[in-house]
Structures are given as structure tokens and as C-alpha cells.
Write a protein that holds these residues in place. Structure first.
Motif, PDB file in Angstrom:
ATOM      1  N   ALA A 143      41.915  40.678  29.973  1.00  0.00           N
ATOM      2  CA  ALA A 143      41.661  39.497  28.951  1.00  0.00           C
ATOM      3  C   ALA A 143      41.866  38.115  29.397  1.00  0.00           C
ATOM      4  O   ALA A 143      41.160  37.207  29.130  1.00  0.00           O
ATOM      5  N   ILE A 144      42.921  38.203  30.527  1.00  0.00           N
ATOM      6  CA  ILE A 144      43.130  36.706  31.123  1.00  0.00           C
ATOM      7  C   ILE A 144      41.987  36.295  31.862  1.00  0.00           C
ATOM      8  O   ILE A 144      41.480  35.190  31.875  1.00  0.00           O
ATOM      9  N   LEU A 200      40.591  32.949  41.072  1.00  0.00           N
ATOM     10  CA  LEU A 200      41.599  33.526  40.290  1.00  0.00           C
ATOM     11  C   LEU A 200      41.263  34.700  39.099  1.00  0.00           C
ATOM     12  O   LEU A 200      41.655  35.617  39.036  1.00  0.00           O
ATOM     13  N   SER A 201      39.985  34.292  38.593  1.00  0.00           N
ATOM     14  CA  SER A 201      39.410  35.174  37.613  1.00  0.00           C
ATOM     15  C   SER A 201      38.849  36.347  38.179  1.00  0.00           C
ATOM     16  O   SER A 201      38.883  37.622  37.637  1.00  0.00           O
ATOM     17  N   PRO A 214      37.945  31.510  32.641  1.00  0.00           N
ATOM     18  CA  PRO A 214      37.050  30.358  32.895  1.00  0.00           C
ATOM     19  C   PRO A 214      36.620  29.609  31.751  1.00  0.00           C
ATOM     20  O   PRO A 214      36.063  28.277  31.920  1.00  0.00           O
ATOM     21  N   LEU A 215      37.066  29.791  30.503  1.00  0.00           N
ATOM     22  CA  LEU A 215      36.844  28.762  29.428  1.00  0.00           C
ATOM     23  C   LEU A 215      37.567  27.677  29.395  1.00  0.00           C
ATOM     24  O   LEU A 215      38.119  27.122  29.450  1.00  0.00           O
ATOM     25  N   ILE A 227      39.718  42.320  39.659  1.00  0.00           N
ATOM     26  CA  ILE A 227      39.788  43.300  40.792  1.00  0.00           C
ATOM     27  C   ILE A 227      41.218  44.010  40.686  1.00  0.00           C
ATOM     28  O   ILE A 227      41.103  45.107  40.738  1.00  0.00           O
ATOM     29  N   VAL A 228      42.308  43.383  40.652  1.00  0.00           N
ATOM     30  CA  VAL A 228      43.520  43.907  40.264  1.00  0.00           C
ATOM     31  C   VAL A 228      43.636  44.926  39.075  1.00  0.00           C
ATOM     32  O   VAL A 228      44.311  45.838  38.860  1.00  0.00           O
TER      33      VAL A 228
END
Length: 133
Positions: A126-127, A48-49, A132-133, A54-55
């Protein structure tokens, strides 16, 4: 009835606004480049990250293309694609003022779209960094 001929001061004011819009486009181009460098240098963890990163980079490419199109458009660069066909009897001052207004309108529409794309790009970056945190 015909529209009144815009005064030279109105045309000059619109030309100054075009200059301001070009300056804003250059600043947004720098911001997009900075966000792209941040997104490319960021280590991502997880699918997801990575997809969000990439987007965000694709958003940067789209914003750059739109900003180049905004900077490319000049008041004297010829007829507007969807503008009316001007007759030979038209007043040259009116034609010149219409071209300036169309160029300004074009730039402001693109800048508005680019600001939205940059906000989306920054949010995705930012997201992607926080995920991953």
C-alpha cells in the motif's frame, strides 16, 4: 507424578483445531498469492517505492515457505525436533495425544508469524502504491 491421559474427546478436539488451522493456512496462502500478484503488477516510481515493492514480494516468498511448512506438519509425522525422547513404557494414547498437541502448537506458532508477515506485506504494498502520488 505423571500427567493424566488426555481423553479421546480432547484429542479429537485438537484434531479439529488442526483442520481449522490448515484451513486458515490455505486462506492465508491465497491472500499472500493475491498480494504478490498485486505487488508484481504495480508500477513503481522512484527508488523508495521500488525497494518497498521488492521487500513486499520477499515477504510473500517467506510467508509461502512458512505456510507450506505449517501445512506439511502432521500429528503422526514422527518425533518433534525438540521434543523429549519417549520411552517404550509410555502409554500409546498419551504419545498420540502429545503428537497431536505438538502439531497444533507448531501450526499456531507459524500461523501467528505468517499473519504478521502478511500485514507487513500489505502495508508495504500500500505504501509503495501511494508513495509516488
Amino acid at each position: 507424578m505423571t500427567e493424566p491421559v488426555p481423553s479421546p474427546s480432547d484429542t479429537a478436539r485438537s484434531r479439529r483445531r488442526i483442520l481449522y488451522a490448515d484451513t486458515a493456512a490455505c486462506v492465508l496462502l491465497a491472500a499472500t498469492a493475491a498480494l504478490l500478484v498485486i505487488a508484481r503488477g504495480m508500477a513503481t516510481h522512484g527508488l523508495l517505492s521500488t525497494v518497498m515493492n521488492i521487500v513486499a514480494q520477499a515477504c510473500a516468498a517467506g510467508a509461502v515457505l512458512l505456510l507450506v511448512a505449517a501445512l506439511w506438519r502432521r500429528p503422526g509425522s514422527g518425533p518433534f525436533l525438540l521434543g523429549p525422547v519417549l520411552s517404550e513404557r509410555e502409554d500409546p494414547e498419551r504419545v498420540r495425544a502429545q503428537r497431536v498437541m505438538r502439531a497444533l502448537y507448531w501450526k499456531l506458532i507459524i500461523l501467528r508469524s505468517v499473519v504478521g508477515i502478511i500485514v507487513l506485506q500489505a502495508a508495504l504494498t500500500a505504501i509503495s502504491a501511494i508513495l509516488p502520488l
